[in-house]
Design an enzyme around this catalytic site. Sequence first.
Site, short mmCIF file in Angstrom:
data_model
loop_
_atom_site.label_atom_id
_atom_site.label_comp_id
_atom_site.label_asym_id
_atom_site.label_seq_id
_atom_site.Cartn_x
_atom_site.Cartn_y
_atom_site.Cartn_z
N ASN A 127 0.88 -1.18 0.00
CA ASN A 127 0.00 0.00 0.00
C ASN A 127 0.91 1.22 0.00
OD1 ASN A 127 -1.80 2.04 0.46
ND2 ASN A 127 -2.35 1.39 2.55
N LYS A 179 0.08 4.28 -0.36
CA LYS A 179 -0.53 5.47 0.25
C LYS A 179 -0.27 6.70 -0.64
CE LYS A 179 -0.05 3.15 4.64
NZ LYS A 179 0.11 3.21 6.08
N HIS A 210 -9.57 1.57 5.04
CA HIS A 210 -8.24 1.69 5.65
C HIS A 210 -8.28 2.64 6.85
CE1 HIS A 210 -4.03 2.71 6.23
NE2 HIS A 210 -3.79 1.52 5.72
N GLU A 250 -6.39 4.96 7.74
CA GLU A 250 -6.16 6.39 7.46
C GLU A 250 -7.39 7.04 6.84
OE1 GLU A 250 -2.52 5.55 5.47
OE2 GLU A 250 -1.68 4.97 7.41
N GLU A 293 -5.66 -4.71 10.84
CA GLU A 293 -4.58 -3.74 11.01
C GLU A 293 -4.85 -2.93 12.27
OE1 GLU A 293 -2.50 -2.63 7.10
OE2 GLU A 293 -4.33 -1.47 7.16
N GLY A 325 2.53 2.21 10.73
CA GLY A 325 3.56 3.23 10.55
C GLY A 325 4.30 3.61 11.83
P1 PGA Z 1 2.78 0.23 7.60
O1 PGA Z 1 1.32 0.45 6.97
O2 PGA Z 1 3.28 -1.10 7.04
O3 PGA Z 1 3.60 1.39 7.10
O4 PGA Z 1 2.62 0.17 9.07
C1 PGA Z 1 0.43 -0.61 6.87
C2 PGA Z 1 -0.86 -0.15 6.25
O5 PGA Z 1 -1.29 0.97 6.53
O6 PGA Z 1 -1.47 -0.88 5.46
#
Ligand code: PGA
Length: 248
Positions: free
Chosen positions: A9, A11, A92, A94, A162, A168
């Site tokens: 992903n 982003k 997601h 975010e 998640e 992150g």
């Molecule tokens: P990350 O993100 O691997 O940077 O923690 C995972 C995600 O948001 O799918």
Amino acid sequence: MRRRSIVGNWKMNGGLATLAELDGIAAAAGAAPDVDVAVAVPATLIAPAHARIPTLAIGAEDVHEADHGAHTGCLSAAMVKEAGASFTIVGHSERRGDQHETSHDAFMKAAAAHRHGLGVILCVGELQAERDAGRAERVVQAQIEKSLPDDAHADWLTLAYEPRWAIGTGRTPTLDDIATMHAIARAKLRQMVGDTALAMRILYGGSVTADNAARIMAVDNVDGALVGGASLTAAKFAPIIAAAHRGA
Ligand code: PGA
């Protein structure tokens, strides 16, 4: 046995210059034929990514729930499909945080994606405060309950657990906690769609790296990973794909 799935992903990262990373990612995918590898990219990169490597599954990071209309700045499932996406992420963390999306939004988006023949990666996960309050299990059960389409099927829907505090941050749950949450997710799916849930993949996401991927994927009911930061370069993503490979 469920095939493993490793999904990147990107982003809001990357540009045309970054697409060269897909070459190495596709090579790693070729060396792991038992693993389904896919990358969700910013919408502007879907068409060039798909054109660059037609054999690699390219996805959108989000779609609108409607097929068309007066929704400035949004993209429909049909649009991202036409651009070359074969799947989309919905719900997601975010999007839930930044855009205040709810599980009902994720439900509507998943249905729209399926209507247009896109695969769906449906994300669920608790906040740190919810985990601290001992509510992680109930939160995730409720998210699945409200966002899983009634006709969800393993052929087109993958769940991603998640924990939002792990995204992150470099922090991950313990392997026991991952096992507990994935078992709960599996049970909830089974309650809702029956035995087809046994074929559905449940990915773990949140600070997956080449260092922890193999350990996490060895946990029961973990069928792969949704990877953010470590999917941005082939150097970091390829070892995660290799870790999912069960051998010849
Ligand atoms: P990350 O993100 O691997 O940077 O923690 C995972 C995600 O948001 O799918």
